[in-house]
Design a protein around this motif. Sequence first.
Motif, mmCIF file in Angstrom:
data_model
loop_
_atom_site.group_PDB
_atom_site.id
_atom_site.type_symbol
_atom_site.label_atom_id
_atom_site.label_comp_id
_atom_site.label_asym_id
_atom_site.label_seq_id
_atom_site.Cartn_x
_atom_site.Cartn_y
_atom_site.Cartn_z
ATOM 1 N N VAL A 200 -1.524 -15.002 34.124
ATOM 2 C CA VAL A 200 -0.918 -15.351 33.000
ATOM 3 C C VAL A 200 -2.176 -16.450 31.976
ATOM 4 C CG1 VAL A 200 0.834 -16.862 31.665
ATOM 5 C CG2 VAL A 200 1.304 -15.620 33.684
ATOM 6 N N ALA A 201 -2.446 -16.071 30.797
ATOM 7 C CA ALA A 201 -3.257 -17.112 29.923
ATOM 8 C C ALA A 201 -2.066 -17.865 29.192
ATOM 9 C CB ALA A 201 -4.049 -16.144 29.169
ATOM 10 N N VAL A 202 -2.484 -18.934 29.254
ATOM 11 C CA VAL A 202 -1.690 -19.944 28.344
ATOM 12 C C VAL A 202 -2.586 -20.615 27.267
ATOM 13 C CG1 VAL A 202 -0.478 -22.229 28.589
ATOM 14 C CG2 VAL A 202 -0.229 -20.820 30.366
ATOM 15 N N TRP B 263 2.345 -18.787 24.818
ATOM 16 C CA TRP B 263 2.052 -19.828 23.788
ATOM 17 C C TRP B 263 2.467 -21.107 23.912
ATOM 18 C CZ3 TRP B 263 -2.052 -17.745 21.240
ATOM 19 C CH2 TRP B 263 -2.294 -16.305 21.051
ATOM 20 N N PHE B 264 1.658 -22.087 23.549
ATOM 21 C CA PHE B 264 2.114 -23.448 23.456
ATOM 22 C C PHE B 264 1.737 -23.964 22.177
ATOM 23 C CE2 PHE B 264 -1.692 -24.188 25.491
ATOM 24 C CZ PHE B 264 -2.278 -25.581 24.749
ATOM 25 N N GLY B 265 2.528 -25.001 21.679
ATOM 26 C CA GLY B 265 2.187 -25.751 20.343
ATOM 27 C C GLY B 265 3.348 -26.045 19.644
ATOM 28 N N GLU C 170 6.322 -22.550 15.154
ATOM 29 C CA GLU C 170 7.585 -21.874 15.422
ATOM 30 C C GLU C 170 7.436 -20.870 16.483
ATOM 31 O OE1 GLU C 170 10.075 -20.962 12.232
ATOM 32 O OE2 GLU C 170 9.955 -22.836 11.420
ATOM 33 N N GLU C 171 6.372 -20.017 16.257
ATOM 34 C CA GLU C 171 6.389 -18.809 17.222
ATOM 35 C C GLU C 171 5.753 -19.209 18.750
ATOM 36 O OE1 GLU C 171 2.266 -19.208 14.776
ATOM 37 O OE2 GLU C 171 4.345 -19.542 14.468
ATOM 38 N N ALA C 172 5.552 -20.196 18.604
ATOM 39 C CA ALA C 172 5.029 -20.799 20.328
ATOM 40 C C ALA C 172 6.300 -20.656 21.359
ATOM 41 C CB ALA C 172 4.554 -22.166 20.270
ATOM 42 N N ASP C 173 5.843 -20.010 22.409
ATOM 43 C CA ASP C 173 7.069 -19.863 23.473
ATOM 44 C C ASP C 173 7.531 -21.284 24.121
ATOM 45 O OD1 ASP C 173 6.797 -16.904 23.724
ATOM 46 O OD2 ASP C 173 4.522 -17.459 24.308
ATOM 47 N N VAL C 174 6.391 -22.222 24.102
ATOM 48 C CA VAL C 174 6.742 -23.585 24.529
ATOM 49 C C VAL C 174 6.282 -24.577 23.294
ATOM 50 C CG1 VAL C 174 6.218 -25.303 26.383
ATOM 51 C CG2 VAL C 174 6.429 -22.989 27.074
ATOM 52 N N ARG C 175 7.133 -25.142 22.737
ATOM 53 C CA ARG C 175 7.014 -25.833 21.672
ATOM 54 C C ARG C 175 7.624 -27.252 21.552
ATOM 55 N NH1 ARG C 175 9.956 -25.153 16.610
ATOM 56 N NH2 ARG C 175 12.071 -24.265 17.081
#
Length: 470
Positions: A225-227, A248-250, A253-258
Amino acid sequence: MIALTMAEIAEATSGRFEASGTEATPESVVTGAVTTDSREVEPGGVFVAKRGEADDGHRFAPGAAERGAALLIVERPLEVPVPQIVVSDSVEALGALATEVVRRVRALGRLRIVGVTGSNGKTTTKNLLRTVLEQVGPTVAARKSYNNEVGAPTTMLELTEDTEFLVAEMGASGIGHIAHLVRMARPDVGIVLKVGLAHAGEFGGIEKTVQAKSEMVTDLLPTDVAVLNADDPRVASMAQLTRARVVWFGLAEEADVRATDVVVHARGTSFTVTVPGGESARVDFSVLGEHHVMNALAAVAAALQLDVPLDTIVAGLEQVTLAEEGRMQVLGGRDDITVINDAYNASPDSMAAALKTLAQVKRPGARSIAVLGEMSELGEFSGEEHDRIGLLAVRLGISQLVVVGEGARRLHISTINEGSWDGESAYVDTADEAFELVTSMARPGDTVLVKSSNAAGLRHLGDRLGEWFA
């Protein structure tokens, strides 16, 4: 370290065993800690004598022997009554030994590895992950910022047969450095936090920095997994370079973890984290500074991939009260004077984030005082980036600036050239002068930030001010 015979260590390091006048044999077993610092040697440990730019570790082998070293890894035989493995290059041998230890522990089927890199936030994210994962199982993570070709393998050598998680911080000052560390550890989860101008002078420009940081994900397997940071376009571009599944994090809105509903205050930062599947939780995060929310999100994303439940992750994050000594460390208290010591290191991004935090958390009606030193290792970008920080201090309405040292003088000049200030910026040559100036000007309720690269030496000034106003 796991138990290895001296013969196995010699084979792993392509070295030659020598008893050196002792009764040791190739089948003698070593289990102690491995270090390159003779002062840290413990009875039964291994001392790796490496050559440095300023000194030669072979000089300290007798001291390691006195402290009880069971084995020396050296580049030439020494007249020291301790068994020795003679290798061609001690640092390469250290890495080779770490690679073998990781391989053996992995073969037991329990170990999972997270690699962390980025221009900023590596140490904080590593510390957050360590606290979260320690709730689940035995965890090894680097002390301080042990993230180079010596520190990273030294951390890996702390693995035991019971270790379930390794959090490997991976830094670099050039192309190929992170790839070298990735080949040692073979992360299951690779995190890239941010690409900024930290060390850009060493890398030779921002594009070279991107290339170097992308080494974290280019060799990941499809099962890994690349985070990645969804808010940083340079990091986001790395999704095209990896075979791994991307998480994805951030704040986007499109981030998986936000994170949403971020609230910054003098005691830390609160935010709501939302994860895949729609589950969410409120996090009361005691680490000061809005910028650390991104590090927390990266830790959440990685821990989820290691099957850690969200409530366990949140509980771990809320246990952390300090990113690291000298990083947004809140000190002082007398007369309601707060000192924020953030002088462990500095880049343009982290300097800007610290100034914004100072502006956000200062008490109404009180003053904000920023004591700033040089941002090092910026190369050709140094002048313009110090200018930019000076202008940012003015635009944020920082009440008083104290600039320390010749390397940061341009920051002072840029503020007074802005024209909107009249004496709000002062320049001094030394930390002692800065101490005298700040202690004479501080008023009840003031908030004082101390920020610079480690090389500027202001971390001790931050501690000193914290003690003075304790």
